[in-house]
Scaffold this motif. Structure first.
Motif, PDB file in Angstrom:
ATOM      1  N   SER A 238       0.937  -1.240  -0.009  1.00  0.00           N
ATOM      2  CA  SER A 238       0.090  -0.084   0.025  1.00  0.00           C
ATOM      3  C   SER A 238       0.901   1.206  -0.067  1.00  0.00           C
ATOM      4  CB  SER A 238      -0.811  -0.080   1.260  1.00  0.00           C
ATOM      5  OG  SER A 238       0.089   0.018   2.458  1.00  0.00           O
ATOM      6  N   TYR A 239       2.171   1.255   0.253  1.00  0.00           N
ATOM      7  CA  TYR A 239       3.175   2.486   0.576  1.00  0.00           C
ATOM      8  C   TYR A 239       3.479   2.725  -1.151  1.00  0.00           C
ATOM      9  CZ  TYR A 239       3.880   1.887   5.510  1.00  0.00           C
ATOM     10  OH  TYR A 239       3.797   1.896   6.610  1.00  0.00           O
ATOM     11  N   SER A 240       3.049   1.841  -2.035  1.00  0.00           N
ATOM     12  CA  SER A 240       3.425   2.204  -3.484  1.00  0.00           C
ATOM     13  C   SER A 240       2.625   3.228  -4.197  1.00  0.00           C
ATOM     14  CB  SER A 240       3.590   1.013  -4.357  1.00  0.00           C
ATOM     15  OG  SER A 240       2.559   0.305  -4.336  1.00  0.00           O
ATOM     16  N   ALA A 241       1.181   3.385  -3.757  1.00  0.00           N
ATOM     17  CA  ALA A 241       0.457   4.352  -4.265  1.00  0.00           C
ATOM     18  C   ALA A 241       0.885   5.476  -4.400  1.00  0.00           C
ATOM     19  CB  ALA A 241      -0.834   4.651  -3.233  1.00  0.00           C
ATOM     20  N   GLY A 242       0.905   6.118  -5.948  1.00  0.00           N
ATOM     21  CA  GLY A 242       1.247   7.305  -6.139  1.00  0.00           C
ATOM     22  C   GLY A 242       2.836   7.422  -6.502  1.00  0.00           C
ATOM     23  N   ALA A 243       3.478   6.208  -6.357  1.00  0.00           N
ATOM     24  CA  ALA A 243       4.945   6.290  -6.181  1.00  0.00           C
ATOM     25  C   ALA A 243       5.513   6.119  -7.676  1.00  0.00           C
ATOM     26  CB  ALA A 243       5.516   5.454  -5.313  1.00  0.00           C
ATOM     27  N   GLY A 244       4.324   5.795  -8.789  1.00  0.00           N
ATOM     28  CA  GLY A 244       5.002   5.476  -9.964  1.00  0.00           C
ATOM     29  C   GLY A 244       5.192   4.142 -10.291  1.00  0.00           C
ATOM     30  N   GLY A 245       5.077   3.197  -9.472  1.00  0.00           N
ATOM     31  CA  GLY A 245       5.473   1.852  -9.633  1.00  0.00           C
ATOM     32  C   GLY A 245       6.205   1.378  -8.250  1.00  0.00           C
ATOM     33  N   CYS A 246       6.418   0.206  -8.209  1.00  0.00           N
ATOM     34  CA  CYS A 246       6.898  -0.671  -7.169  1.00  0.00           C
ATOM     35  C   CYS A 246       7.241  -2.043  -7.320  1.00  0.00           C
ATOM     36  CB  CYS A 246       5.779  -0.456  -6.030  1.00  0.00           C
ATOM     37  SG  CYS A 246       6.569  -0.739  -4.226  1.00  0.00           S
ATOM     38  N   VAL A 247       7.517  -2.758  -6.452  1.00  0.00           N
ATOM     39  CA  VAL A 247       7.509  -4.135  -6.588  1.00  0.00           C
ATOM     40  C   VAL A 247       6.207  -4.751  -6.150  1.00  0.00           C
ATOM     41  CG1 VAL A 247      10.108  -4.177  -6.388  1.00  0.00           C
ATOM     42  CG2 VAL A 247       8.516  -4.574  -4.494  1.00  0.00           C
ATOM     43  N   GLU A 248       5.982  -6.053  -7.068  1.00  0.00           N
ATOM     44  CA  GLU A 248       4.894  -6.919  -6.667  1.00  0.00           C
ATOM     45  C   GLU A 248       5.359  -8.332  -6.231  1.00  0.00           C
ATOM     46  OE1 GLU A 248       1.286  -5.705  -9.709  1.00  0.00           O
ATOM     47  OE2 GLU A 248       3.027  -6.552 -10.652  1.00  0.00           O
ATOM     48  N   VAL A 249       4.929  -8.979  -5.519  1.00  0.00           N
ATOM     49  CA  VAL A 249       4.844 -10.138  -5.012  1.00  0.00           C
ATOM     50  C   VAL A 249       3.761 -11.200  -5.311  1.00  0.00           C
ATOM     51  CG1 VAL A 249       6.482  -9.421  -3.072  1.00  0.00           C
ATOM     52  CG2 VAL A 249       4.403  -9.953  -2.436  1.00  0.00           C
ATOM     53  N   ASN A 250       4.490 -12.308  -5.322  1.00  0.00           N
ATOM     54  CA  ASN A 250       3.578 -13.632  -5.447  1.00  0.00           C
ATOM     55  C   ASN A 250       3.943 -14.876  -4.645  1.00  0.00           C
ATOM     56  OD1 ASN A 250       2.091 -15.850  -6.680  1.00  0.00           O
ATOM     57  ND2 ASN A 250       1.348 -14.446  -8.296  1.00  0.00           N
ATOM     58  N   ASP A 251       2.875 -15.246  -3.822  1.00  0.00           N
ATOM     59  CA  ASP A 251       3.418 -16.329  -3.036  1.00  0.00           C
ATOM     60  C   ASP A 251       2.275 -17.761  -3.102  1.00  0.00           C
ATOM     61  OD1 ASP A 251       1.291 -15.537  -1.668  1.00  0.00           O
ATOM     62  OD2 ASP A 251       2.090 -15.343   0.296  1.00  0.00           O
TER      63      ASP A 251
END
Length: 77
Positions: free
Chosen positions: A20-33
Motif C-alpha cells: 500500500s506504500y506504493s500508491a502514487g509512487a509511479g510503480g513498485c515491486v509486486e510479490v506472489n506467494d
C-alpha cells in the motif's frame, strides 16, 4: 539468491500484489506467494512483461527482517 534451475519461473501467474506504500509512487515491486515454497518478485510497472526474481521463503524472511531492523534505511535517502 540461489540461481539453480529447479525454481519455477512464476511467469503468467495471477495473485500478484504490492504494498500500500506504493500508491502514487509511479510503480513498485509486486510479490506472489501462490506457489508453495517460492516467492516471486517483479516490477509492477512492467506487470506481466516483467522478469521475475524467485526466492525461497527463508530468503524473503531474511530480507524483510533486515528491512524492519533498519538495515536498508540508507536506500531511502
Amino acid at each position: 539468491m540461489n540461481t539453480d534451475t529447479t525454481r519455477p519461473t512464476l511467469l503468467g501467474l495471477s495473485g500478484w500484489w504490492k504494498s500500500s506504500y506504493s500508491a502514487g509512487a509511479g510503480g513498485c515491486v509486486e510479490v506472489n506467494d501462490s506457489v508453495t515454497g517460492y516467492v516471486g518478485v517483479r516490477d509492477s510497472k512492467l506487470g506481466d512483461n516483467s522478469p521475475v526474481l524467485v526466492f525461497e521463503p527463508h530468503e524473503i524472511r531474511a530480507f524483510v527482517l533486515g528491512a524492519k531492523n533498519g538495515e536498508f534505511d540508507h536506500l531511502l535517502a
